[in-house]
Write a protein that holds these residues in place. Structure first.
Motif, short mmCIF file in Angstrom:
data_model
loop_
_atom_site.label_atom_id
_atom_site.label_comp_id
_atom_site.label_asym_id
_atom_site.label_seq_id
_atom_site.Cartn_x
_atom_site.Cartn_y
_atom_site.Cartn_z
N PHE A 36 0.79 -1.23 0.00
CA PHE A 36 0.00 0.00 0.00
C PHE A 36 0.83 1.29 0.00
O PHE A 36 0.27 2.37 0.14
CB PHE A 36 -0.99 0.02 1.17
N LEU A 37 2.15 1.19 -0.18
CA LEU A 37 2.99 2.39 -0.30
C LEU A 37 3.15 2.69 -1.79
O LEU A 37 4.18 2.44 -2.41
CB LEU A 37 4.35 2.18 0.38
N PHE A 38 2.12 3.27 -2.37
CA PHE A 38 2.03 3.41 -3.82
C PHE A 38 3.07 4.37 -4.39
O PHE A 38 3.44 4.27 -5.55
CB PHE A 38 0.62 3.87 -4.20
N LYS A 39 3.56 5.30 -3.58
CA LYS A 39 4.54 6.26 -4.09
C LYS A 39 5.95 5.68 -4.12
O LYS A 39 6.86 6.30 -4.68
CB LYS A 39 4.50 7.53 -3.25
N GLU A 40 6.12 4.50 -3.52
CA GLU A 40 7.45 3.89 -3.53
C GLU A 40 7.62 2.89 -4.67
O GLU A 40 8.75 2.51 -5.01
CB GLU A 40 7.72 3.19 -2.20
N GLY A 41 6.55 2.44 -5.26
CA GLY A 41 6.64 1.48 -6.35
C GLY A 41 5.27 1.04 -6.79
O GLY A 41 4.29 1.15 -6.06
N LYS A 42 5.18 0.51 -7.99
CA LYS A 42 3.90 0.09 -8.54
C LYS A 42 3.36 -1.13 -7.81
O LYS A 42 4.11 -2.04 -7.44
CB LYS A 42 4.06 -0.23 -10.03
N ILE A 43 2.05 -1.12 -7.61
CA ILE A 43 1.34 -2.27 -7.04
C ILE A 43 0.21 -2.59 -8.03
O ILE A 43 -0.91 -2.10 -7.90
CB ILE A 43 0.78 -1.96 -5.64
N PRO A 44 0.53 -3.37 -9.07
CA PRO A 44 -0.41 -3.53 -10.18
C PRO A 44 -1.62 -4.40 -9.87
O PRO A 44 -2.65 -4.28 -10.54
CB PRO A 44 0.45 -4.18 -11.26
N ASN A 45 -1.52 -5.27 -8.87
CA ASN A 45 -2.60 -6.21 -8.59
C ASN A 45 -3.02 -6.15 -7.13
O ASN A 45 -2.19 -6.14 -6.23
CB ASN A 45 -2.15 -7.65 -8.92
N ARG A 46 -4.31 -6.13 -6.90
CA ARG A 46 -4.82 -6.10 -5.54
C ARG A 46 -4.70 -7.48 -4.89
O ARG A 46 -4.73 -8.50 -5.57
CB ARG A 46 -6.30 -5.70 -5.54
N PRO A 47 -4.58 -7.51 -3.57
CA PRO A 47 -4.68 -8.81 -2.87
C PRO A 47 -6.05 -9.43 -3.15
O PRO A 47 -7.05 -8.73 -3.30
CB PRO A 47 -4.53 -8.43 -1.40
N ALA A 304 -12.42 -7.35 5.11
CA ALA A 304 -11.14 -7.35 4.41
C ALA A 304 -11.26 -6.70 3.04
O ALA A 304 -10.38 -5.94 2.61
CB ALA A 304 -10.62 -8.78 4.29
N ARG A 305 -12.36 -6.96 2.35
CA ARG A 305 -12.57 -6.34 1.03
C ARG A 305 -12.66 -4.82 1.15
O ARG A 305 -12.08 -4.09 0.33
CB ARG A 305 -13.85 -6.89 0.40
N THR A 306 -13.38 -4.37 2.15
CA THR A 306 -13.52 -2.93 2.35
C THR A 306 -12.17 -2.29 2.64
O THR A 306 -11.84 -1.22 2.12
CB THR A 306 -14.50 -2.64 3.50
N TYR A 307 -11.38 -2.95 3.45
CA TYR A 307 -10.05 -2.44 3.78
C TYR A 307 -9.18 -2.31 2.52
O TYR A 307 -8.52 -1.30 2.31
CB TYR A 307 -9.38 -3.37 4.80
N ILE A 308 -9.19 -3.36 1.70
CA ILE A 308 -8.41 -3.33 0.46
C ILE A 308 -8.88 -2.21 -0.44
O ILE A 308 -8.09 -1.44 -1.00
CB ILE A 308 -8.51 -4.69 -0.27
N GLU A 309 -10.20 -2.08 -0.57
CA GLU A 309 -10.76 -1.03 -1.44
C GLU A 309 -10.36 0.35 -0.96
O GLU A 309 -9.97 1.20 -1.76
CB GLU A 309 -12.29 -1.17 -1.44
N GLU A 310 -10.44 0.59 0.32
CA GLU A 310 -10.08 1.90 0.86
C GLU A 310 -8.59 2.19 0.70
O GLU A 310 -8.20 3.33 0.40
CB GLU A 310 -10.49 2.00 2.32
N CYS A 311 -7.76 1.18 0.88
CA CYS A 311 -6.32 1.38 0.71
C CYS A 311 -5.96 1.74 -0.74
O CYS A 311 -5.05 2.53 -0.99
CB CYS A 311 -5.55 0.14 1.14
N PHE A 312 -6.68 1.18 -1.68
CA PHE A 312 -6.38 1.41 -3.09
C PHE A 312 -7.00 2.69 -3.62
O PHE A 312 -6.85 3.03 -4.79
CB PHE A 312 -6.82 0.21 -3.95
N GLN A 313 -7.67 3.45 -2.76
CA GLN A 313 -8.19 4.75 -3.19
C GLN A 313 -7.17 5.85 -3.08
O GLN A 313 -7.38 6.95 -3.57
CB GLN A 313 -9.43 5.10 -2.36
N PHE A 314 -6.04 5.58 -2.43
CA PHE A 314 -5.02 6.62 -2.24
C PHE A 314 -4.06 6.65 -3.43
O PHE A 314 -3.86 5.67 -4.11
CB PHE A 314 -4.26 6.37 -0.94
#
Length: 314
Positions: A36-47, A304-314
């Motif tokens: 979830f540290l998107f500014k440090e590197g690409k995270i192309p796929n969600r858990p 868990a789904r909600t957590y992942i969704e919220e993390c990927f909004q940043f």
């Protein structure tokens, strides 16, 4: 004086693993930075989250879990359908517990027929697990691998003392394999080396670090996963595999998750406790770098789904 944030840049990358076939194929891994540290590197796929089902009715699941699935416990196909149609499962994790000598001793032919029937009716990616008895798994899993050829399943678990048969089968039938290590970064790396030495591409291996639940070794599992992920991002290719974590299995065996309220009234309702125990364990492991969570309770999955969704909004 304005201070600019400092971002870590990594030389390594987590392998990208493909599960299933089109149009329902999913990719996991591929991270170029920490979770979830998107500014440090690409995270192309969600858990991703897989729903766990068994080939037989579980005998030790708490009542809160049983109540969600008891109408389909006797039929794995209906169980899988319920998970997909009612709970929107992206992945099904099938445990062949009925093959265990102590739980029915089902034959490889019986289990292969079950696997084939499920794959013909359910089009999401599958994770297929043995019963945990090494000798029986060596009989059953290669036959199931063969009938699942072309579906790019994830088969497990390959362990240090018993990895060859499963690796050969998965390699021949173009599946992925789970490499299980007992919360030990050195054993995890060594097992990945052994499996790749047999010709299995590193991009078809997923690490099972054998996690613990909240209050039952979670901190230690977190630190091992974190160390492995840091090593992988620093360039260690034999640790650059995605993680799979068996959250439901570990969380619902915890006393705090399943103890009855009449035994421990100060703990509150067991239904709420169990869900929160599984959800909290899941969220912690997502922060540790989990790419696939194997879960049981639909409400915990929703958290868990909600957590992942919220993390990927940043």
């Amino acid at each position: 004086m304005t201070r600019e944030p400092v971002y870590q840049k990594w030389s390594g990358r987590i392998n990208e693993v493909v599960l299933g076939r089109q149009p329902k194929a999913l990719k996991i891994g591929g991270e170029q930075g920490l979770p979830f540290l998107f500014k440090e590197g690409k995270i192309p796929n969600r858990p991703r989250i897989a729903f766990e089902i068994w080939d037989i009715a579980p005998v030790d699941w708490p009542e809160e879990l049983v109540g969600r699935y008891k109408d389909v416990f006797g039929d794995p196909l209906e169980w899988a359908k319920k998970c997909v149609q009612e709970y929107s499962a992206e992945i099904i994790c099938l445990k062949l517990q009925g093959a265990h000598p102590d739980f029915g001793d089902r034959s490889s032919r019986e289990e292969a027929r079950l696997v084939e029937g499920l794959l013909n009716k359910i089009d999401v990616p599958f994770i297929i697990l043995g019963c945990g008895d090494d000798a029986k798994d060596n009989e059953v899993l290669p036959v199931c691998s063969q009938v699942a050829q072309g579906r790019r399943c994830l088969f497990g678990d390959a362990v240090q003392d018993n990895y060859r048969t499963l690796t050969v089968a998965a390699l021949a039938d173009e599946h992925n394999v789970i490499a299980e290590s007992p919360i030990d970064i050195n054993i995890a790396k060594q097992l990945n080396i052994l499996i790749t030495d047999m010709g299995m591409p590193a991009e078809r291996i997923v690490i099972n670090p054998t996690i613990g639940a909240l209050g039952y070794g979670l901190e230690y599992a977190y630190s091992i996963m974190e160390r492995a992920r840091l090593a992988a991002l620093s360039g260690d290719r034999m640790l650059a595999m995605p993680f799979i974590c068996f959250v439901g299995q570990e969380a619902w065996r915890a006393k705090e998750a399943k103890a009855r309220q009449d035994e421990f009234p100060q703990w509150g309702p067991e239904a709420e406790r169990g869900i929160i125990w599984e959800a909290t364990t899941a969220v912690a492991l997502l922060q540790a770098g989990a790419d696939i969570l194997i879960m049981r309770h639909p409400s915990a999955v929703d958290y868990a789904r909600t957590y992942i969704e919220e993390c990927f909004q940043f």
